[in-house]
Design an enzyme around this catalytic site. Structure first.
Site, PDB file in Angstrom:
ATOM      1  N   GLU A 109      18.690  21.671 -51.052  1.00 21.38           N
ATOM      2  CA  GLU A 109      19.296  21.327 -52.342  1.00 21.38           C
ATOM      3  C   GLU A 109      18.495  21.909 -53.506  1.00 21.38           C
ATOM      4  O   GLU A 109      17.278  22.020 -53.420  1.00 21.38           O
ATOM      5  CB  GLU A 109      19.295  19.799 -52.526  1.00 21.38           C
ATOM      6  CG  GLU A 109      20.054  19.051 -51.475  1.00 21.38           C
ATOM      7  CD  GLU A 109      19.856  17.541 -51.566  1.00 21.38           C
ATOM      8  OE1 GLU A 109      20.436  16.829 -50.748  1.00 21.38           O
ATOM      9  OE2 GLU A 109      19.103  17.079 -52.447  1.00 21.38           O
ATOM     10  N   CYS A 156      15.250  22.360 -60.496  1.00 19.51           N
ATOM     11  CA  CYS A 156      14.432  21.597 -59.550  1.00 19.51           C
ATOM     12  C   CYS A 156      14.710  22.194 -58.173  1.00 19.51           C
ATOM     13  O   CYS A 156      15.846  22.123 -57.685  1.00 19.51           O
ATOM     14  CB  CYS A 156      14.853  20.129 -59.640  1.00 19.51           C
ATOM     15  SG  CYS A 156      13.995  19.078 -58.483  1.00 19.51           S
ATOM     16  N   CYS A 163      10.891  17.142 -45.169  1.00 20.83           N
ATOM     17  CA  CYS A 163       9.510  16.963 -45.643  1.00 20.83           C
ATOM     18  C   CYS A 163       8.746  16.110 -44.636  1.00 20.83           C
ATOM     19  O   CYS A 163       9.298  15.172 -44.057  1.00 20.83           O
ATOM     20  CB  CYS A 163       9.495  16.284 -47.014  1.00 20.83           C
ATOM     21  SG  CYS A 163       7.830  16.128 -47.699  1.00 20.83           S
ATOM     22  N   CYS A 167       7.121   9.779 -47.710  1.00 20.45           N
ATOM     23  CA  CYS A 167       7.040   8.775 -48.781  1.00 20.45           C
ATOM     24  C   CYS A 167       8.189   7.785 -48.586  1.00 20.45           C
ATOM     25  O   CYS A 167       9.335   8.186 -48.365  1.00 20.45           O
ATOM     26  CB  CYS A 167       7.132   9.439 -50.151  1.00 20.45           C
ATOM     27  SG  CYS A 167       5.874  10.678 -50.415  1.00 20.45           S
ATOM     28  N   CYS A 170      11.584   7.843 -50.624  1.00 19.89           N
ATOM     29  CA  CYS A 170      12.248   9.145 -50.757  1.00 19.89           C
ATOM     30  C   CYS A 170      13.116   9.437 -49.549  1.00 19.89           C
ATOM     31  O   CYS A 170      12.654   9.365 -48.408  1.00 19.89           O
ATOM     32  CB  CYS A 170      11.182  10.223 -50.925  1.00 19.89           C
ATOM     33  SG  CYS A 170      11.823  11.891 -50.770  1.00 19.89           S
ATOM     34  N   GLU A 209       7.172  19.145 -49.642  1.00 21.18           N
ATOM     35  CA  GLU A 209       5.864  19.107 -50.301  1.00 21.18           C
ATOM     36  C   GLU A 209       5.442  20.567 -50.475  1.00 21.18           C
ATOM     37  O   GLU A 209       5.083  21.244 -49.501  1.00 21.18           O
ATOM     38  CB  GLU A 209       4.876  18.320 -49.419  1.00 21.18           C
ATOM     39  CG  GLU A 209       3.410  18.531 -49.718  1.00 21.18           C
ATOM     40  CD  GLU A 209       3.015  18.281 -51.168  1.00 21.18           C
ATOM     41  OE1 GLU A 209       3.114  17.144 -51.624  1.00 21.18           O
ATOM     42  OE2 GLU A 209       2.598  19.263 -51.845  1.00 21.18           O
ATOM     43  N   SER A 240       4.689  20.316 -58.035  1.00 22.29           N
ATOM     44  CA  SER A 240       4.477  18.874 -57.945  1.00 22.29           C
ATOM     45  C   SER A 240       4.051  18.519 -56.524  1.00 22.29           C
ATOM     46  O   SER A 240       4.697  18.910 -55.563  1.00 22.29           O
ATOM     47  CB  SER A 240       5.788  18.155 -58.283  1.00 22.29           C
ATOM     48  OG  SER A 240       5.678  16.787 -57.983  1.00 22.29           O
ATOM     49  N   LEU A 263       2.124  10.141 -58.307  1.00 22.45           N
ATOM     50  CA  LEU A 263       1.075   9.120 -58.155  1.00 22.45           C
ATOM     51  C   LEU A 263       1.654   7.799 -57.636  1.00 22.45           C
ATOM     52  O   LEU A 263       1.272   7.322 -56.571  1.00 22.45           O
ATOM     53  CB  LEU A 263       0.367   8.928 -59.505  1.00 22.45           C
ATOM     54  CG  LEU A 263      -0.846   8.000 -59.482  1.00 22.45           C
ATOM     55  CD1 LEU A 263      -1.934   8.516 -58.578  1.00 22.45           C
ATOM     56  CD2 LEU A 263      -1.399   7.801 -60.908  1.00 22.45           C
ATOM     57  N   ASN A 264       2.501   7.191 -58.401  1.00 22.27           N
ATOM     58  CA  ASN A 264       3.340   6.066 -57.950  1.00 22.27           C
ATOM     59  C   ASN A 264       2.636   4.757 -57.604  1.00 22.27           C
ATOM     60  O   ASN A 264       3.291   3.821 -57.133  1.00 22.27           O
ATOM     61  CB  ASN A 264       4.191   6.473 -56.732  1.00 22.27           C
ATOM     62  CG  ASN A 264       4.937   7.753 -56.999  1.00 22.27           C
ATOM     63  OD1 ASN A 264       5.449   7.950 -58.089  1.00 22.27           O
ATOM     64  ND2 ASN A 264       4.989   8.647 -56.026  1.00 22.27           N
ATOM     65  N   ASN A 338      15.784   5.495 -58.401  1.00 15.18           N
ATOM     66  CA  ASN A 338      17.217   5.777 -58.326  1.00 15.18           C
ATOM     67  C   ASN A 338      17.746   5.120 -57.044  1.00 15.18           C
ATOM     68  O   ASN A 338      17.563   5.646 -55.952  1.00 15.18           O
ATOM     69  CB  ASN A 338      17.398   7.309 -58.290  1.00 15.18           C
ATOM     70  CG  ASN A 338      18.808   7.730 -58.627  1.00 15.18           C
ATOM     71  OD1 ASN A 338      19.677   6.903 -58.912  1.00 15.18           O
ATOM     72  ND2 ASN A 338      19.050   9.026 -58.595  1.00 15.18           N
ATOM     73  N   CYS A 381      16.559  13.205 -54.733  1.00 16.08           N
ATOM     74  CA  CYS A 381      16.135  14.163 -53.716  1.00 16.08           C
ATOM     75  C   CYS A 381      16.658  13.790 -52.325  1.00 16.08           C
ATOM     76  O   CYS A 381      16.424  12.708 -51.831  1.00 16.08           O
ATOM     77  CB  CYS A 381      14.608  14.166 -53.738  1.00 16.08           C
ATOM     78  SG  CYS A 381      13.867  15.194 -52.527  1.00 16.08           S
TER      79      CYS A 381
HETATM   80  S1  SF4 Z   1       8.606  12.395 -52.448  1.00 18.47           S
HETATM   81 FE1  SF4 Z   1       8.246  14.592 -52.149  1.00 18.47          FE
HETATM   82  S2  SF4 Z   1       6.433  14.647 -50.819  1.00 18.47           S
HETATM   83 FE2  SF4 Z   1       7.242  12.562 -50.653  1.00 18.47          FE
HETATM   84  S3  SF4 Z   1       8.626  12.640 -48.869  1.00 18.47           S
HETATM   85 FE3  SF4 Z   1       9.866  13.065 -50.708  1.00 18.47          FE
HETATM   86  S4  SF4 Z   1       9.940  15.283 -50.838  1.00 18.47           S
HETATM   87 FE4  SF4 Z   1       8.228  14.757 -49.482  1.00 18.47          FE
END
Ligand code: SF4
Length: 407
Positions: A109, A156, A163, A167, A170, A209, A240, A263-264, A338, A381
Site C-alpha cells: 500500500e 506515505c 512487517c 507492534c 498495527c 520497518e 520512520s 515511540l508510543n 485509528n 497501515c
Molecule cells: S507500526 Fe511499523 S514497525 Fe510496527 S508492525 Fe506496524 S509497520 Fe511494522
C-alpha cells in the site's frame, strides 16, 4: 533486464560508460580521453533521469535527444518499472490510498496524505492553543490533487511486504513479514504517485520497518534525493523507525534524511508490551541514538506517539514524555489510535487528547495532533490490504481482536 528505478544516476552512468564515443581529430592523452568518455556517460545519464523522472516518459523511443543506438541499447537492457494498481480510493478528506500488485502477486500500500491550507492553519492555532478544539477542524473536501488546494502532499510509502516488528496496535504487524521490497519497488511507489499528484514530502511510514530493509531503503533515498530525478529535499524525506538502534546510527552515517521514531510509550514496561522491539533496545538506548543522530541546523526528530485509551494517554505519561525528550531537538506527533475491527485498542476521548497535548505545549514542546485521515477508505497501515484478503495472515486478523488482551 535491469530496472531503471533501481539505479542511481551514477550507476546508470557506469553502465553507459562503455557505450560512450569520442570523435577527435587531434591526438588526446589517455587521461583526457577517459575524462571525456566519463563526462559523456554522465551527461547521458542526466538526460535519461530527466526524461523518466521529470517528464514521465516511459518509452525509450520517445527520448528524441538520445541517439538511436543508445535508445536501442536501453530498450534491450533497461526496463522502466511500473506498479500495477489493484485498487485506489480517495477519501472525503482528500486522502488517496493505493493498493499495488507486485510481480510475484504480493500486495503493498501507499497513501497520499494532503495537508490542506486550512488544516495547516488549524494545527498552528492548536499549537498556540488559542482556540478550543481547533485541531479537529480544518478538514477540506476536494476531488482534486493539485497543489493550489494543499499546503503539502505527503506520500506515505511501504518498505516491506508485511512487517516483522509485530507492534500490537498495527495491522501490518499482525500480518507478519513476507519479504523486503526491492529498490525499484520502493522508488516506483513515489514515481507512480508523482504521476498523479505533485507530491511534496515522503515518509517511510507505510508497511514495514524501513531500517530492517536497510540497504534498499538507503539506496532508494539516494535516488529520491537526486536533483536530476524526483528531486526531493533531504528535509522532506523522512525515515520512520520502531527503534532498530544500530541501524539508526548507521543511517546517520550513510545518508542525510529526516528521522522519525515511533515511540508510543514512556516506560520500558509499557513499550515492551506494545512494541516487542523494545525488549531488544530499550527507551534509554533508543533516545541515546536519537541524541547522537546528526541533525542539520533547524532540523528536528519527530516522535510519533499513538495515543491508546487507558494505555499511554495519562498526564503521568505526558510528564514522562517531556522528561524523556528533553534536550533532543524534536516535535511530538500525537496520533489518536485509528480504531479498526481487528483490535481491542481504543481511541482516547477528545478531551483526553487535548489535555495530553496541552501538557506538552505548556512544557515548551512542539506537539501536534494528527487528524485521523481517510477513515472511509481504511487508511490505517495494512487495513486495505487486510480487508481485501491479499495479506498473508489476513485470515488471522479476523481472530486477532478476540485474542488480544490489553493489560
Ligand atoms: S507500526 Fe511499523 S514497525 Fe510496527 S508492525 Fe506496524 S509497520 Fe511494522
Amino acid at each position: 533486464m535491469i530496472y531503471f528505478q533501481s539505479l542511481t544516476q551514477q550507476d546508470l552512468a557506469s553502465l553507459l560508460r562503455p557505450l560512450s564515443r569520442v570523435q577527435s581529430k587531434a591526438r588526446i592523452s589517455t587521461e583526457e580521453l577517459e575524462h571525456k568518455l566519463t563526462r559523456q556517460a554522465r551527461y547521458r545519464a542526466k538526460q535519461i533521469f530527466h526524461w523518466v523522472y521529470q517528464r514521465f516518459q516511459t518509452d525509450w523511443d520517445q527520448m528524441t535527444d538520445l541517439s538511436q543506438d543508445l535508445r536501442a541499447w536501453l530498450k534491450a537492457h533497461i526496463q522502466i518499472f511500473r506498479l500495477n494498481s489493484l485498487q485506489s480510493h480517495q477519501a472525503l478528506d482528500g486522502t488517496h490510498k493505493f493498493l499495488w500488485s507486485l510481480e510475484d502477486s504480493k500486495t503493498i500500500e501507499s497513501v497520499i496524505i494532503p495537508a490542506a491550507l486550512r488544516e495547516k492553519n488549524a494545527q498552528e492555532s492548536s499549537k498556540a492553543f488559542s482556540e478550543e478544539g481547533a485541531f479537529f477542524s480544518g478538514r477540506v473536501v476536494s476531488e482534486t490533487m493539485d497543489s493550489d488546494h494543499w499546503s503539502r502532499l505527503t506520500a506515505c510509502i511501504s518498505s516491506q511486504v508485511g512487517c516483522a516488528m509485530a507492534c500490537k496496535f498495527c495491522l501490518t504487524g499482525v500480518q507478519g513479514l513476507d519479504r523486503h521490497l526491492a529498490i525499484h519497488e520502493i522508488v516506483t511507489q513515489v514515481y507512480e504517485l508523482r504521476r498523479v499528484a505533485p507530491i511534496t514530502n515522503i515518509v517511510f511510514m507505510g508497511m514495514g520497518e524501513p531500517l530492517h530493509n536497510f540497504e534498499n531503503v538507503v539506496k532508494a533515498c539516494q535516488i529520491l534525493l537526486d536533483q536530476d530525478g524526483l528531486a526531493f529535499s533531504k528535509r522532506k524525506v523522512t525515515v520512520s523507525t520502531s527503534g532498530l538502534v544500530p541501524a539508526i546510527e548507521e543511517l546517520g552515517r550513510r545518508i542525510d534524511v529526516s528521522l522519525a521514531i515511533s515511540l508510543n510509550a514512556t516506560t520500558d514496561e509499557q513499550r515492551s508490551r506494545i512494541m516487542p522491539v523494545n525488549r531488544r533496545w530499550n527507551i534509554e538506548e533508543l533516545l541515546r541514538a536519537c541524541r547522537n543522530y546528526p541533525l542539520g541546523s533547524h532540523r528536528r526528530i519527530t516522535f510519533e506517539y499513538v495515543l491508546l485509551k487507558g494505555m499511554n494517554d495519562s498526564l503521568e505519561d505526558a510528564e514522562r514524555l517531556v522528561h524523556l525528550v528533553r534536550g533532543i531537538p524534536s516535535k511530538i506527533n500525537l496520533i489518536p489510535f485509528n480504531e479498526h475491527s481487528g483490535s481491542d485498542f481504543r481511541r482516547p476521548q477528545d478531551s483526553v487528547i487535548r489535555s495530553f497535548q496541552r501538557y506538552l505545549l505548556d512544557h515548551h514542546l512542539t506537539a501536534t495532533v494528527r487528524i485521523s485521515r481517510g477513515r472511509d477508505i481504511l487508511a490505517a497501515c495494512g487495513q486495505l490490504r487486510s480487508i481485501l484478503g491479499t495479506a498473508r495472515g489476513s485470515e488471522r486478523h479476523q481472530e486477532w481482536g478476540q485474542g488480544l488482551t490489553r493489560q
